[in-house]
Design a protein around this motif. Structure first.
Motif, PDB file in Angstrom:
ATOM      1  N   LEU A 348      58.932  42.110  41.814  1.00 55.92           N
ATOM      2  CA  LEU A 348      57.635  41.398  41.278  1.00 55.92           C
ATOM      3  C   LEU A 348      56.523  42.771  40.682  1.00 55.92           C
ATOM      4  CD1 LEU A 348      56.232  39.757  44.746  1.00 55.92           C
ATOM      5  CD2 LEU A 348      57.283  38.578  43.145  1.00 55.92           C
ATOM      6  N   PRO A 349      56.675  41.452  39.603  1.00 58.82           N
ATOM      7  CA  PRO A 349      55.372  42.234  38.316  1.00 58.82           C
ATOM      8  C   PRO A 349      53.848  42.540  39.560  1.00 58.82           C
ATOM      9  CG  PRO A 349      55.220  39.644  38.266  1.00 58.82           C
ATOM     10  CD  PRO A 349      56.371  40.054  39.158  1.00 58.82           C
ATOM     11  N   MET A 350      53.436  43.699  38.645  1.00 61.42           N
ATOM     12  CA  MET A 350      52.217  44.095  39.734  1.00 61.42           C
ATOM     13  C   MET A 350      51.153  42.836  39.916  1.00 61.42           C
ATOM     14  SD  MET A 350      51.618  46.928  40.617  1.00 61.42           S
ATOM     15  CE  MET A 350      49.794  47.983  42.300  1.00 61.42           C
ATOM     16  N   GLU A 351      50.830  42.430  39.203  1.00 66.14           N
ATOM     17  CA  GLU A 351      49.421  41.030  39.272  1.00 66.14           C
ATOM     18  C   GLU A 351      50.073  40.648  40.388  1.00 66.14           C
ATOM     19  OE1 GLU A 351      47.982  39.367  35.497  1.00 66.14           O
ATOM     20  OE2 GLU A 351      47.545  40.988  35.827  1.00 66.14           O
ATOM     21  N   ASP A 352      51.505  39.917  40.755  1.00 69.70           N
ATOM     22  CA  ASP A 352      51.982  39.105  41.875  1.00 69.70           C
ATOM     23  C   ASP A 352      51.150  40.306  43.057  1.00 69.70           C
ATOM     24  OD1 ASP A 352      51.816  37.251  40.207  1.00 69.70           O
ATOM     25  OD2 ASP A 352      54.185  37.244  40.120  1.00 69.70           O
ATOM     26  N   ILE A 376      31.139  36.816  42.133  1.00 70.36           N
ATOM     27  CA  ILE A 376      32.285  37.451  40.843  1.00 70.36           C
ATOM     28  C   ILE A 376      33.369  37.805  42.092  1.00 70.36           C
ATOM     29  CG2 ILE A 376      33.257  39.219  39.647  1.00 70.36           C
ATOM     30  CD1 ILE A 376      30.733  39.735  37.958  1.00 70.36           C
ATOM     31  N   LEU A 377      33.505  38.449  43.215  1.00 70.71           N
ATOM     32  CA  LEU A 377      34.635  38.002  43.419  1.00 70.71           C
ATOM     33  C   LEU A 377      34.753  36.965  44.384  1.00 70.71           C
ATOM     34  CD1 LEU A 377      33.675  41.856  45.112  1.00 70.71           C
ATOM     35  CD2 LEU A 377      35.833  41.722  43.944  1.00 70.71           C
ATOM     36  N   SER A 378      33.874  36.634  45.388  1.00 70.41           N
ATOM     37  CA  SER A 378      33.909  35.208  45.905  1.00 70.41           C
ATOM     38  C   SER A 378      34.030  34.096  44.544  1.00 70.41           C
ATOM     39  CB  SER A 378      33.021  34.901  46.231  1.00 70.41           C
ATOM     40  OG  SER A 378      31.862  34.158  46.037  1.00 70.41           O
ATOM     41  N   GLU A 379      33.710  33.825  43.931  1.00 74.34           N
ATOM     42  CA  GLU A 379      34.899  33.230  42.958  1.00 74.34           C
ATOM     43  C   GLU A 379      35.991  33.640  42.357  1.00 74.34           C
ATOM     44  OE1 GLU A 379      30.758  32.376  39.838  1.00 74.34           O
ATOM     45  OE2 GLU A 379      32.732  33.959  39.232  1.00 74.34           O
ATOM     46  N   THR A 407      43.927  40.318  48.756  1.00 72.28           N
ATOM     47  CA  THR A 407      43.697  39.248  47.237  1.00 72.28           C
ATOM     48  C   THR A 407      45.059  39.247  46.668  1.00 72.28           C
ATOM     49  OG1 THR A 407      42.699  38.174  45.729  1.00 72.28           O
ATOM     50  CG2 THR A 407      42.465  40.575  45.892  1.00 72.28           C
ATOM     51  N   ARG A 408      45.801  38.397  45.506  1.00 71.77           N
ATOM     52  CA  ARG A 408      46.550  39.183  44.446  1.00 71.77           C
ATOM     53  C   ARG A 408      45.640  40.070  43.439  1.00 71.77           C
ATOM     54  NH1 ARG A 408      50.955  36.235  44.009  1.00 71.77           N
ATOM     55  NH2 ARG A 408      50.331  35.174  45.863  1.00 71.77           N
ATOM     56  N   GLU A 409      46.887  41.396  43.014  1.00 69.74           N
ATOM     57  CA  GLU A 409      45.893  42.257  41.791  1.00 69.74           C
ATOM     58  C   GLU A 409      46.168  40.843  40.524  1.00 69.74           C
ATOM     59  OE1 GLU A 409      46.823  45.505  42.170  1.00 69.74           O
ATOM     60  OE2 GLU A 409      46.705  46.099  40.604  1.00 69.74           O
ATOM     61  N   GLU A 414      41.192  40.442  37.168  1.00 69.09           N
ATOM     62  CA  GLU A 414      39.926  39.558  36.253  1.00 69.09           C
ATOM     63  C   GLU A 414      38.422  39.254  37.383  1.00 69.09           C
ATOM     64  OE1 GLU A 414      42.889  35.547  36.374  1.00 69.09           O
ATOM     65  OE2 GLU A 414      41.298  35.888  37.658  1.00 69.09           O
ATOM     66  N   ALA A 415      38.526  40.130  38.620  1.00 66.82           N
ATOM     67  CA  ALA A 415      37.400  40.426  39.178  1.00 66.82           C
ATOM     68  C   ALA A 415      36.671  41.747  37.822  1.00 66.82           C
ATOM     69  CB  ALA A 415      36.940  40.523  40.339  1.00 66.82           C
ATOM     70  N   ILE A 416      37.498  43.199  38.051  1.00 64.85           N
ATOM     71  CA  ILE A 416      37.299  43.421  37.876  1.00 64.85           C
ATOM     72  C   ILE A 416      37.250  44.094  36.070  1.00 64.85           C
ATOM     73  CG2 ILE A 416      38.250  46.570  37.249  1.00 64.85           C
ATOM     74  CD1 ILE A 416      39.709  46.116  39.605  1.00 64.85           C
ATOM     75  N   ARG A 417      37.860  43.302  35.551  1.00 67.88           N
ATOM     76  CA  ARG A 417      37.123  43.078  33.567  1.00 67.88           C
ATOM     77  C   ARG A 417      35.586  41.940  33.840  1.00 67.88           C
ATOM     78  NH1 ARG A 417      42.340  41.943  32.839  1.00 67.88           N
ATOM     79  NH2 ARG A 417      42.341  39.734  33.757  1.00 67.88           N
TER      80      ARG A 417
END
Lengths: 441, 441
Positions: A348-352, A376-379, A407-409, A414-417
């Motif tokens: 799997l790619p890391m995003e998954d 941001i996290l809960s969204e 959660t999925r990476e 996205e949340a971190i961005r």
């Protein structure tokens, strides 16, 4: 006993591991012969220079490793020169000449293993590589044979001693990464260029091999995600401790419904795990099988004689299987027909990948910051397990520590961005993955 | 692949382990065939009653285990009926009929192993027994093969889950032995008659097997020293804790210049050892080799599928070695020529073992008591590492806790006899052995 003729070995490379292998074969020759049912003798040694720890009196030596690969008196070539290109050529030459091969070279196997095993298969010879992963710990044998009844569900290991040495001393002595690294270099535990160890490349080589034999899939080093420990701060170590965790640099591979995870990165694990109690340069690998449940294998991951222990164990296997039809041998990567098997799930790619996270943010001490972070996290469907917010000295930035549920990476990225784009948040967000690794479940 | 003909298995006993073995062979049949290069099929099952966890539809069953031993369609008999006499007769009958045998029966191997291996050797068949020690942990394979380069120096293991469950809960919850035992019985972790587990007999069976394959000496269960955990009090657990130790029920075997130690008893080990962090019903074995250094193997020591994991791993080995000349197989007890080898050192009597000690004495609070105790020890060359003397309430007896350096058991026995004869000392002296087990050295 010992009516069978001796197995004749050519050792290529008389450095640390080669010297250790030479000495163990010499010192324990009698016990080894009683185990193998036949003597294992050193027929030739190829070395660039003398090893002061080895007495090679009476042993045929050469400076040309390819002489060993072409020596008709040699049954097994032991490749201990390291590196990629010459080692690959040497091993393929030996295989082409019908010789069995034992190697401690993780880079070679991780990167060129598929090609090497194909050639070995065609020539009906054994290529054994227990010493390539976790030094003297018989983890390859345990995975390929001892746990052969199981579908392996996941494995996670401390498989780089240098990295574990650094993290152990950072934690025990409250020191910074650079400081401990310099000490490890002075003591010879870390190379002058430590990239290979501390950035996780060495661990990714080993993880690639472990994952292939765990699941029976081809070696795919290029699919491994690799993140080092150089950005870990003592503050993170301390925060993890407060939360009941220890930070270890782990190689982790999991089987999921859509594919296999293959990743090396710093990881928070609960303090009570055995893996969390593996200190200094030692290695350990936890393996979860569907029948056996959690298991763990611990020992020295490097060093002259620990690595030699694995090399010689492979020689014992070769001595037993040398006359066996290759259909009856343990397959190189544990399963028959790997290359014919097109049902393999992908790496799997890391995003998954799916995991839990530790986040450290530096926030401006303003009302509503925590609410904005939580939103941001809960969204993205990320739920929070714990929050620590330190008290702020006036005007200073406040560290906020978060533990999330799994959660999925991709969602975390996205949340971190978005967190980093907040005016309330200063600088980059520190993110360390968290694994529960229920080895005592 | 899988062009080789299937290996046909007869399972004798469909209880806990038999049921687990049946289910694992069925569930993971495809992966197992890819590993073995050929299918492993259940040809017949002998059972006294149905196991509700197993669907035996379409499988040939019988109530007579000896029918399996005589069935010409069966290659491997899997002995999972337990006990001594019938199991011995069954296994010897199968061997006499040229069948390979896989067994999980530690008592059978520890007590009748020498006879069984002799018969198997004469008939050219395999007898495999990974499941007899520490359930699913591949420790026999690791010792016999993975550490084959080494002279084994010592091994020490938590090899009885019931005992470890009791000690774990005594410590964590401050409870008494009898109390936790009753709970373990209610939960099914301990038998109605717990003697076998808590008095160390089961552990001594397993230790006997481990020691033989570690050193290449015949099985000598009658030489094992066995001491249980029924006299351990919570006070000892707490005192050990204060001194930096945890009490574990260990099987310990060491190689010395004059012979081998073989002993099962409660043991104080330093808290930071991995073995000290093995909790509940789990097992772990630490093994020290001269080349590899300290290693450790951890996992489930009992249970249906963990034990089945080891049984099926043995079946995989049999599938690979079935056509191999027996000279090329791994010897039953790891070394060839065990019975011809008359240079074996003896198993040492307990009086000759050397270890450190924890002593707990109840003393009358009178001047000079400590001096008299210290004199008795020093007259026998026993030096003291630590003393804890609790404050006395007037008129009460004072507990004195002592840690000694290493000494010969004989000297300690004499010292304890004399201590108990002192007018100042009330009742028997509690003595628990102490081992440092430098697994992280």
């Amino acid at each position: 006993m010992a009516t069978l003729k001796p197995v004749r070995v050519g050792i290529c490379g008389l450095g640390t591991v080669g010297g250790g292998t030479f000495n163990v074969l010499m010192r324990n020759a009698d016990e080894i012969a009683r185990r193998a049912g036949r003597p294992i003798v050193i027929e030739q040694v190829a070395m660039r220079r003398d090893n002061p720890d080895c007495d090679t009196t009476g042993v045929k030596t050469t400076s040309d490793v390819f002489e060993v690969a072409g020596n008709p008196d040699i049954d097994v070539l032991v490749e201990l020169i390291g590196g990629y290109d010459t080692a690959r050529e040497l091993v393929l030459t030996a295989i082409g000449n019908g010789k069995h091969v034992v190697t401690a070279n993780k880079a070679l196997i991780a990167v060129h293993g598929n090609e090497i095993f194909q050639a070995a298969h065609e020539n009906g010879v054994i290529v054994a590589f227990e010493a390539a992963v976790a030094g003297g710990i018989p983890v390859i044998k345990s995975l390929r044979e001892g746990l052969g009844a199981n579908r392996i569900e996941w494995l996670a290991g401390i498989i780089n001693g240098t990295g574990n040495y650094i993290l152990t001393h950072m934690r025990d002595e409250g020191r910074a990464f650079e400081d401990v690294l310099a000490e490890a270099q002075a003591l010879g535990y870390a190379e002058a260029d430590p990239t290979f160890d501390v950035e996780g490349i060495d661990a990714a080589h080993k993880l690639t091999i472990l994952a292939s034999i765990a699941y029976g899939v081809p070696l795919q080093f290029d699919k491994a995600y690799t993140e080092g420990i150089s950005r870990i701060t003592y503050d993170d170590v301390e925060q993890a401790d407060n939360l009941g965790y220890i930070i270890k640099h782990l190689g982790i591979s999991k089987r999921t419904e859509s594919g296999f995870e293959l990743r090396v990165h710093p990881t928070l694990i609960p303090k009570e795990r055995l893996l969390a109690n593996v200190h200094g340069v030692k290695n350990a690998i936890a393996v979860m099988g569907d029948a056996v449940g959690p298991t763990l294998y611990y020992g020295a991951g490097a060093g002259a004689e620990p690595t030699a222990s694995a090399v010689v164990a492979d020689l014992l296997d070769v001595a037993r299987d040398i006359t066996t039809d290759h259909h009856y041998r343990v397959p190189y990567l544990a399963f028959s027909g790997i290359h014919e098997n097109d049902n393999n799930l992908p790496m799997l790619p890391m995003e998954d990948i799916v995991t839990a996270y530790y986040l450290r943010l530096l926030a401006v001490d303003r009302p509503g910051v925590l609410a904005r972070v939580a939103t941001i996290l809960s969204e993205r469907g990320i739920s929070i397990e714990a929050i620590i917010q330190k008290e702020a000295t006036e005007g200073e930035l406040v560290p906020i520590i978060l533990l999330t549920h799994r959660t999925r990476e991709k969602h975390m990225n996205e949340a971190i961005r978005q967190l980093e784009s907040l005016a309330d948040i200063a600088g980059p967000v520190t993110r360390i993955r968290v694994e529960s690794l229920d080895e005592q479940e």
